[in-house]
Design a protein around this motif. Structure first.
Motif, mmCIF file in Angstrom:
data_model
loop_
_atom_site.group_PDB
_atom_site.id
_atom_site.type_symbol
_atom_site.label_atom_id
_atom_site.label_comp_id
_atom_site.label_asym_id
_atom_site.label_seq_id
_atom_site.Cartn_x
_atom_site.Cartn_y
_atom_site.Cartn_z
ATOM 1 N N PRO A 10 19.328 -25.851 1.203
ATOM 2 C CA PRO A 10 20.651 -26.296 0.747
ATOM 3 C C PRO A 10 21.711 -25.189 0.749
ATOM 4 O O PRO A 10 22.912 -25.488 0.783
ATOM 5 C CB PRO A 10 20.386 -26.789 -0.682
ATOM 6 C CG PRO A 10 18.934 -27.120 -0.707
ATOM 7 C CD PRO A 10 18.296 -26.097 0.186
ATOM 8 N N ARG A 11 21.277 -23.926 0.726
ATOM 9 C CA ARG A 11 22.228 -22.811 0.760
ATOM 10 C C ARG A 11 22.574 -22.378 2.187
ATOM 11 O O ARG A 11 23.516 -21.609 2.377
ATOM 12 C CB ARG A 11 21.667 -21.588 0.014
ATOM 13 C CG ARG A 11 21.417 -21.800 -1.460
ATOM 14 C CD ARG A 11 20.917 -20.521 -2.105
ATOM 15 N NE ARG A 11 21.912 -19.444 -2.019
ATOM 16 C CZ ARG A 11 21.747 -18.320 -1.328
ATOM 17 N NH1 ARG A 11 20.627 -18.103 -0.651
ATOM 18 N NH2 ARG A 11 22.697 -17.396 -1.317
ATOM 19 N N LEU A 12 21.820 -22.856 3.158
ATOM 20 C CA LEU A 12 21.969 -22.355 4.520
ATOM 21 C C LEU A 12 22.990 -23.131 5.342
ATOM 22 O O LEU A 12 23.504 -22.604 6.336
ATOM 23 C CB LEU A 12 20.618 -22.375 5.244
ATOM 24 C CG LEU A 12 19.519 -21.486 4.659
ATOM 25 C CD1 LEU A 12 18.247 -21.604 5.494
ATOM 26 C CD2 LEU A 12 19.976 -20.035 4.581
ATOM 27 N N VAL A 13 23.254 -24.364 4.965
ATOM 28 C CA VAL A 13 24.146 -25.208 5.763
ATOM 29 C C VAL A 13 25.153 -25.894 4.847
ATOM 30 O O VAL A 13 24.986 -25.937 3.624
ATOM 31 C CB VAL A 13 23.356 -26.265 6.562
ATOM 32 C CG1 VAL A 13 22.422 -25.592 7.565
ATOM 33 C CG2 VAL A 13 22.574 -27.199 5.641
ATOM 34 N N ALA A 63 32.970 -22.495 6.412
ATOM 35 C CA ALA A 63 33.785 -22.692 5.212
ATOM 36 C C ALA A 63 32.922 -22.889 3.973
ATOM 37 O O ALA A 63 33.386 -22.672 2.846
ATOM 38 C CB ALA A 63 34.714 -23.890 5.404
ATOM 39 N N HIS A 64 31.651 -23.278 4.178
ATOM 40 C CA HIS A 64 30.722 -23.485 3.061
ATOM 41 C C HIS A 64 29.667 -22.377 3.008
ATOM 42 O O HIS A 64 28.584 -22.583 2.450
ATOM 43 C CB HIS A 64 30.055 -24.851 3.192
ATOM 44 C CG HIS A 64 31.023 -25.997 3.167
ATOM 45 N ND1 HIS A 64 31.484 -26.551 1.991
ATOM 46 C CD2 HIS A 64 31.643 -26.665 4.181
ATOM 47 C CE1 HIS A 64 32.333 -27.528 2.280
ATOM 48 N NE2 HIS A 64 32.455 -27.618 3.589
ATOM 49 N N LYS A 80 32.976 -27.827 8.232
ATOM 50 C CA LYS A 80 31.700 -28.535 8.367
ATOM 51 C C LYS A 80 30.569 -27.589 8.729
ATOM 52 O O LYS A 80 29.654 -27.940 9.479
ATOM 53 C CB LYS A 80 31.814 -29.655 9.405
ATOM 54 C CG LYS A 80 32.838 -30.717 9.057
ATOM 55 C CD LYS A 80 32.897 -31.806 10.107
ATOM 56 C CE LYS A 80 33.941 -32.852 9.747
ATOM 57 N NZ LYS A 80 34.045 -33.930 10.767
ATOM 58 N N ALA A 81 30.637 -26.358 8.199
ATOM 59 C CA ALA A 81 29.596 -25.369 8.497
ATOM 60 C C ALA A 81 29.351 -24.499 7.280
ATOM 61 O O ALA A 81 30.268 -24.209 6.502
ATOM 62 C CB ALA A 81 30.002 -24.510 9.692
ATOM 63 N N GLY A 82 28.098 -24.055 7.156
ATOM 64 C CA GLY A 82 27.718 -23.081 6.153
ATOM 65 C C GLY A 82 27.342 -21.785 6.842
ATOM 66 O O GLY A 82 28.079 -21.292 7.687
ATOM 67 N N PRO A 104 27.253 -21.257 14.055
ATOM 68 C CA PRO A 104 27.110 -21.480 15.498
ATOM 69 C C PRO A 104 26.314 -22.730 15.860
ATOM 70 O O PRO A 104 26.508 -23.289 16.940
ATOM 71 C CB PRO A 104 26.389 -20.213 15.978
ATOM 72 C CG PRO A 104 26.718 -19.180 14.961
ATOM 73 C CD PRO A 104 26.765 -19.926 13.656
ATOM 74 N N LEU A 105 25.425 -23.168 14.968
ATOM 75 C CA LEU A 105 24.655 -24.382 15.204
ATOM 76 C C LEU A 105 25.288 -25.604 14.542
ATOM 77 O O LEU A 105 25.159 -26.727 15.040
ATOM 78 C CB LEU A 105 23.222 -24.220 14.692
ATOM 79 C CG LEU A 105 22.311 -23.297 15.491
ATOM 80 C CD1 LEU A 105 20.981 -23.118 14.776
ATOM 81 C CD2 LEU A 105 22.087 -23.845 16.894
ATOM 82 N N GLU A 106 25.969 -25.397 13.430
ATOM 83 C CA GLU A 106 26.537 -26.516 12.684
ATOM 84 C C GLU A 106 27.818 -27.052 13.309
ATOM 85 O O GLU A 106 28.062 -28.261 13.304
ATOM 86 C CB GLU A 106 26.798 -26.099 11.243
ATOM 87 C CG GLU A 106 25.553 -25.765 10.449
ATOM 88 C CD GLU A 106 25.894 -25.320 9.041
ATOM 89 O OE1 GLU A 106 26.228 -26.188 8.219
ATOM 90 O OE2 GLU A 106 25.847 -24.088 8.768
ATOM 91 N N ASN A 107 28.647 -26.161 13.825
ATOM 92 C CA ASN A 107 29.907 -26.576 14.448
ATOM 93 C C ASN A 107 30.168 -25.711 15.676
ATOM 94 O O ASN A 107 31.095 -24.896 15.702
ATOM 95 C CB ASN A 107 31.061 -26.470 13.452
ATOM 96 C CG ASN A 107 32.321 -27.165 13.934
ATOM 97 O OD1 ASN A 107 32.461 -27.476 15.123
ATOM 98 N ND2 ASN A 107 33.264 -27.399 13.023
#
Length: 245
Positions: free
Chosen positions: A130-133, A189-190, A216-218, A222-225
């Protein structure tokens, strides 16, 4: 450790440095969006201190290159640019920090390695998931599977070495003002692993640096957005600033 691109392309290659328990896959969707720019990926193994890792990568890196580091790779990038700035044309720092490892963090790192040794490498990712993304990506099974697969392939020995590298690193904050390369700073941003105030600290400390927060990324921006990360990296590759109008 890395193979230079087999090309007569006159552009200096982009050297990518993955983070802890990661490999080229952490950049794969971004690479796919950067077109034909020559890219090599560094090997973040084989050392137990940050100075030794930086020297090992520099020893096999192209003579002149652009440098982009994610997380632990970004911390290594700070060390590399401090040691051989004349070889690095531009600098991109992604979800990273210039700060030394906090007091007492070594014990937590050693425990995480011991837990992974007992329960499996997947636990290293899943325990912190939950802290990674970003919250919007917590239920993304494909994303989780990719990151877990990288950790499993990394293995316990490399994780242990990378944990020591993270512990044995310099405080790069006093060195920020000496960085003259056009510098792009990106972070989700997260972001919770490398806090957002550290991202602002980097951007404020490096003359002319540009900071963009990725929606929309933690930590795994690079993988999330990858669309947003590639957009900024693409502009940075061509104009040196990363500024997007």
């Amino acid at each position: 450790m890395m193979a230079p691109p087999m090309t007569a392309d006159p552009r200096p290659p982009l050297l990518l440095l993955p983070g802890t328990a990661c490999d080229r896959r952490v950049f794969a969707p971004v690479i796919d969006r950067l077109g034909d720019y020559p890219i090599v990926c560094g090997d973040m193994g084989g050392a137990q201190t940050m100075p030794d890792l930086a020297e090992a990568i520099l020893a096999v890196a192209p003579p002149v290159f652009l440098l982009a580091g994610f997380s632990l790779g970004g911390i290594c990038a700070f060390e590399m640019v401090a040691r051989q700035p004349h070889r690095i044309v531009k600098l991109a720092l992604i979800d990273t920090t210039p700060r030394p490892d906090p007091p007492g963090n070594a014990a937590m790192r050693h425990k995480a390695v011991a837990d992974a040794r007992e329960r499996g490498m997947h636990s290293y990712i899943l325990d912190a998931w939950p802290r990674l993304v970003a919250p919007v990506n917590v239920e993304d099974e494909a994303l989780r599977d990719t990151i877990v697969a990288m950790a499993r392939d990394c293995g316990l020995d490399r994780l242990s070495d990378q944990s020591e590298v993270a512990i044995h690193r310099a405080d790069s904050r006093p060195r920020l003002s000496a960085i003259t390369q056009p510098t792009l700073v990106l972070a989700g941003a997260h972001e919770q692993v490398c806090p957002l105030d550290a991202q602002h600290e980097i951007a404020a400390g490096i003359p002319g640096a540009v900071l963009h927060l990725i929606e929309k990324a933690g930590h795994f921006a690079p993988l999330e957005n990858p669309d947003a990360v590639a957009l900024h990296l693409g502009r940075w590759l061509t104009d040196g600033s990363g500024t997007v109008s």
